[in-house]
Design a protein around this motif. Structure first.
Motif, PDB file in Angstrom:
ATOM      1  N   ILE A  12      -1.611  -8.874   0.569  1.00 57.35           N
ATOM      2  CA  ILE A  12      -2.865  -8.268   0.125  1.00 57.35           C
ATOM      3  C   ILE A  12      -2.702  -6.761   0.248  1.00 57.35           C
ATOM      4  CG2 ILE A  12      -5.348  -8.082   0.496  1.00 57.35           C
ATOM      5  CD1 ILE A  12      -5.225 -10.850   1.825  1.00 57.35           C
ATOM      6  N   CYS A  13      -3.024  -6.034  -0.805  1.00 59.89           N
ATOM      7  CA  CYS A  13      -2.857  -4.584  -0.747  1.00 59.89           C
ATOM      8  C   CYS A  13      -4.030  -3.901  -1.433  1.00 59.89           C
ATOM      9  CB  CYS A  13      -1.547  -4.169  -1.414  1.00 59.89           C
ATOM     10  SG  CYS A  13      -1.507  -4.394  -3.196  1.00 59.89           S
ATOM     11  N   LYS A  14      -4.133  -2.621  -1.161  1.00 62.39           N
ATOM     12  CA  LYS A  14      -5.191  -1.820  -1.774  1.00 62.39           C
ATOM     13  C   LYS A  14      -4.732  -1.331  -3.148  1.00 62.39           C
ATOM     14  CE  LYS A  14      -7.243  -0.077   2.531  1.00 62.39           C
ATOM     15  NZ  LYS A  14      -7.594   1.141   3.313  1.00 62.39           N
ATOM     16  N   SER A  15      -5.691  -1.137  -4.012  1.00 60.39           N
ATOM     17  CA  SER A  15      -5.403  -0.622  -5.338  1.00 60.39           C
ATOM     18  C   SER A  15      -4.721   0.739  -5.235  1.00 60.39           C
ATOM     19  CB  SER A  15      -6.708  -0.502  -6.127  1.00 60.39           C
ATOM     20  OG  SER A  15      -6.462  -0.097  -7.447  1.00 60.39           O
ATOM     21  N   GLY A  16      -3.665   0.913  -6.010  1.00 61.35           N
ATOM     22  CA  GLY A  16      -2.945   2.181  -6.007  1.00 61.35           C
ATOM     23  C   GLY A  16      -1.691   2.195  -5.164  1.00 61.35           C
ATOM     24  N   THR A  17      -1.539   1.213  -4.324  1.00 65.63           N
ATOM     25  CA  THR A  17      -0.331   1.128  -3.490  1.00 65.63           C
ATOM     26  C   THR A  17       0.748   0.338  -4.215  1.00 65.63           C
ATOM     27  OG1 THR A  17      -1.111  -0.869  -2.372  1.00 65.63           O
ATOM     28  CG2 THR A  17      -1.687   1.257  -1.376  1.00 65.63           C
ATOM     29  N   ASP A  65       8.085   0.380 -16.096  1.00 68.19           N
ATOM     30  CA  ASP A  65       7.804   1.410 -15.088  1.00 68.19           C
ATOM     31  C   ASP A  65       6.835   0.925 -14.035  1.00 68.19           C
ATOM     32  OD1 ASP A  65       7.880   3.980 -17.633  1.00 68.19           O
ATOM     33  OD2 ASP A  65       9.474   3.218 -16.330  1.00 68.19           O
ATOM     34  N   LYS A  66       6.131  -0.129 -14.344  1.00 72.04           N
ATOM     35  CA  LYS A  66       5.169  -0.669 -13.394  1.00 72.04           C
ATOM     36  C   LYS A  66       5.814  -1.770 -12.535  1.00 72.04           C
ATOM     37  CE  LYS A  66       0.581  -2.514 -12.891  1.00 72.04           C
ATOM     38  NZ  LYS A  66       0.305  -1.439 -11.926  1.00 72.04           N
ATOM     39  N   PHE A  67       6.651  -2.549 -13.164  1.00 72.82           N
ATOM     40  CA  PHE A  67       7.325  -3.645 -12.464  1.00 72.82           C
ATOM     41  C   PHE A  67       8.816  -3.298 -12.370  1.00 72.82           C
ATOM     42  CE2 PHE A  67       3.718  -6.394 -12.310  1.00 72.82           C
ATOM     43  CZ  PHE A  67       2.993  -6.155 -13.478  1.00 72.82           C
ATOM     44  N   LEU A  68       9.168  -2.669 -11.259  1.00 74.62           N
ATOM     45  CA  LEU A  68      10.541  -2.215 -11.066  1.00 74.62           C
ATOM     46  C   LEU A  68      11.376  -3.349 -10.469  1.00 74.62           C
ATOM     47  CD1 LEU A  68       9.875   1.324  -9.546  1.00 74.62           C
ATOM     48  CD2 LEU A  68      10.264   0.707 -11.939  1.00 74.62           C
ATOM     49  N   ILE A  69      12.479  -3.618 -11.120  1.00 69.44           N
ATOM     50  CA  ILE A  69      13.353  -4.693 -10.663  1.00 69.44           C
ATOM     51  C   ILE A  69      14.717  -4.122 -10.316  1.00 69.44           C
ATOM     52  CG2 ILE A  69      14.586  -6.775 -11.380  1.00 69.44           C
ATOM     53  CD1 ILE A  69      12.079  -7.488 -13.022  1.00 69.44           C
ATOM     54  N   ASN A  70      15.197  -4.531  -9.154  1.00 70.57           N
ATOM     55  CA  ASN A  70      16.504  -4.101  -8.690  1.00 70.57           C
ATOM     56  C   ASN A  70      17.291  -5.327  -8.254  1.00 70.57           C
ATOM     57  OD1 ASN A  70      18.400  -3.274  -6.295  1.00 70.57           O
ATOM     58  ND2 ASN A  70      18.053  -1.434  -7.489  1.00 70.57           N
ATOM     59  N   THR A  82       4.350  -1.246  -8.810  1.00 67.31           N
ATOM     60  CA  THR A  82       3.964   0.118  -8.481  1.00 67.31           C
ATOM     61  C   THR A  82       2.514   0.377  -8.865  1.00 67.31           C
ATOM     62  OG1 THR A  82       4.700   0.970 -10.611  1.00 67.31           O
ATOM     63  CG2 THR A  82       6.323   0.923  -8.827  1.00 67.31           C
ATOM     64  N   SER A  83       1.837   1.184  -8.046  1.00 69.40           N
ATOM     65  CA  SER A  83       0.447   1.528  -8.298  1.00 69.40           C
ATOM     66  C   SER A  83      -0.348   0.288  -8.711  1.00 69.40           C
ATOM     67  CB  SER A  83       0.351   2.607  -9.368  1.00 69.40           C
ATOM     68  OG  SER A  83      -0.970   3.063  -9.510  1.00 69.40           O
ATOM     69  N   ALA A  84      -0.368  -0.659  -7.805  1.00 66.31           N
ATOM     70  CA  ALA A  84      -0.964  -1.959  -8.132  1.00 66.31           C
ATOM     71  C   ALA A  84      -2.464  -1.844  -8.394  1.00 66.31           C
ATOM     72  CB  ALA A  84      -0.708  -2.944  -6.996  1.00 66.31           C
ATOM     73  N   THR A 112       5.254 -15.797  -4.482  1.00 71.26           N
ATOM     74  CA  THR A 112       4.540 -14.791  -3.676  1.00 71.26           C
ATOM     75  C   THR A 112       3.171 -14.586  -4.295  1.00 71.26           C
ATOM     76  OG1 THR A 112       6.571 -13.637  -3.020  1.00 71.26           O
ATOM     77  CG2 THR A 112       4.500 -12.395  -2.906  1.00 71.26           C
ATOM     78  N   ARG A 113       2.152 -14.780  -3.497  1.00 76.25           N
ATOM     79  CA  ARG A 113       0.773 -14.569  -3.961  1.00 76.25           C
ATOM     80  C   ARG A 113       0.393 -13.130  -3.685  1.00 76.25           C
ATOM     81  NH1 ARG A 113      -2.246 -17.032  -7.318  1.00 76.25           N
ATOM     82  NH2 ARG A 113      -1.750 -19.042  -6.357  1.00 76.25           N
ATOM     83  N   LEU A 114       0.160 -12.357  -4.740  1.00 70.79           N
ATOM     84  CA  LEU A 114      -0.252 -10.957  -4.595  1.00 70.79           C
ATOM     85  C   LEU A 114      -1.735 -10.831  -4.911  1.00 70.79           C
ATOM     86  CD1 LEU A 114       0.174  -7.880  -4.314  1.00 70.79           C
ATOM     87  CD2 LEU A 114       0.863  -7.855  -6.727  1.00 70.79           C
ATOM     88  N   THR A 115      -2.467 -10.238  -3.984  1.00 69.11           N
ATOM     89  CA  THR A 115      -3.883  -9.955  -4.190  1.00 69.11           C
ATOM     90  C   THR A 115      -4.095  -8.456  -4.019  1.00 69.11           C
ATOM     91  OG1 THR A 115      -4.514 -12.123  -3.331  1.00 69.11           O
ATOM     92  CG2 THR A 115      -6.234 -10.442  -3.459  1.00 69.11           C
ATOM     93  N   VAL A 116      -4.592  -7.825  -5.062  1.00 70.94           N
ATOM     94  CA  VAL A 116      -4.840  -6.388  -5.024  1.00 70.94           C
ATOM     95  C   VAL A 116      -6.346  -6.169  -4.949  1.00 70.94           C
ATOM     96  CG1 VAL A 116      -4.440  -4.180  -6.133  1.00 70.94           C
ATOM     97  CG2 VAL A 116      -2.778  -6.026  -6.414  1.00 70.94           C
ATOM     98  N   LEU A 117      -6.778  -5.489  -3.908  1.00 64.05           N
ATOM     99  CA  LEU A 117      -8.217  -5.285  -3.711  1.00 64.05           C
ATOM    100  C   LEU A 117      -8.713  -4.039  -4.425  1.00 64.05           C
ATOM    101  CD1 LEU A 117      -8.357  -6.136   0.080  1.00 64.05           C
ATOM    102  CD2 LEU A 117      -8.824  -7.648  -1.853  1.00 64.05           C
TER     103      LEU A 117
END
Lengths: 117, 118
Positions: A12-17, A65-70, A82-84, A112-117
């Motif tokens: 769970i992350c904050k918007s922009g992180t 540029d938003k979904f960086l894969i390495n 990036t900048s979720a 992986t369950r991603l939740t952006v607040l």
């Protein structure tokens, strides 16, 4: 069978992180790994294919540029969101391809369950 | 372009009864066909695949699937359903050979929710 792990299993992350998700092939080397996104009650949508040591190939409509894969090693690929934003909230699943001679198969991580607040 | 159709969003079956989850496909050449199962908040687990040979493929947990080339179908079946079989099932197809970029894409169907009723 071959095992693929993902870390974290949920975040769970904050918007922009930015958030990094790791995908590892635990008992085999994977020259190719795939990243999928799954929306609720929908199928898996391929986002990109990563080949070890080279740039990822993104599917149409996926922002590179938003979904960086390495894919730095034969056992590890990472997806960085990036900048979720809340619309990035989703279930992300990676898959690793195992090739040995004629044998060629994909094995999936647990997601992986991603939740952006 | 290859595609997979799973015409049923949900299939309900009583425990102990046979179950069928339908899948049809479209691909150039001889298909590689797969079935996967997904439990809530989990990744995909491989059930079975067809590449060549016998049209009836046996897989994990008592599941089997029949490849029918004339009907371009690959239906998943089980003789006797268990409550623990309740999950989301995905059919997938992959074309043979390689494409530019050196990889083969797997196309997934939209999934069928199987509900086994006790």
């Amino acid at each position: 069978g071959a095992v693929v792990s993902q870390h974290p299993s949920w975040v769970i992350c904050k918007s922009g992180t930015s958030v990094k998700i790791e995908c590892r092939s635990l008992d085999f080397q994977a020259t190719t790994m795939f990243w999928y996104r799954q929306f609720p009650k929908q199928s898996l949508m391929l986002m990109a294919t990563s080949n070890e040591g080279s740039k990822a190939t993104y599917e149409q409509g996926v922002e590179k540029d938003k979904f960086l894969i390495n894919h730095a090693s034969l056992t590890l690929s990472t997806l960085t969101v990036t900048s979720a934003h809340p619309e990035d909230s989703s279930f992300y699943i990676c898959s690793a391809r195992w090739r040995r001679g004629q044998y060629n198969e994909q094995f999936f991580g647990p997601g992986t369950r991603l939740t952006v607040l | 372009a290859q595609s997979v159709a799973q015409p049923e969003d949900q299939v309900n079956v009583a425990e102990g009864n046979p179950l069928t989850v339908k899948c049809t496909y479209s691909v150039s050449g001889n298909p590689y066909l797969f079935w996967y199962v997904q439990y809530p908040n989990r990744g995909l687990q491989f059930l079975l695949k067809y590449i060549t040979g016998d049209n009836l493929v046996k897989g994990s947990y008592g599941f089997e699937a029949e490849f029918n080339k004339s009907q371009t179908s690959f239906h998943l079946k089980k003789p006797s359903a268990l409550v623990s079989d309740s999950a989301l099932y995905f059919c997938a197809v992959r074309a043979p050979g390689w494409v530019s970029g050196g990889y083969q894409k797997v196309t997934f169907g939209t999934g069928t929710k199987l509900q086994v009723i006790p």
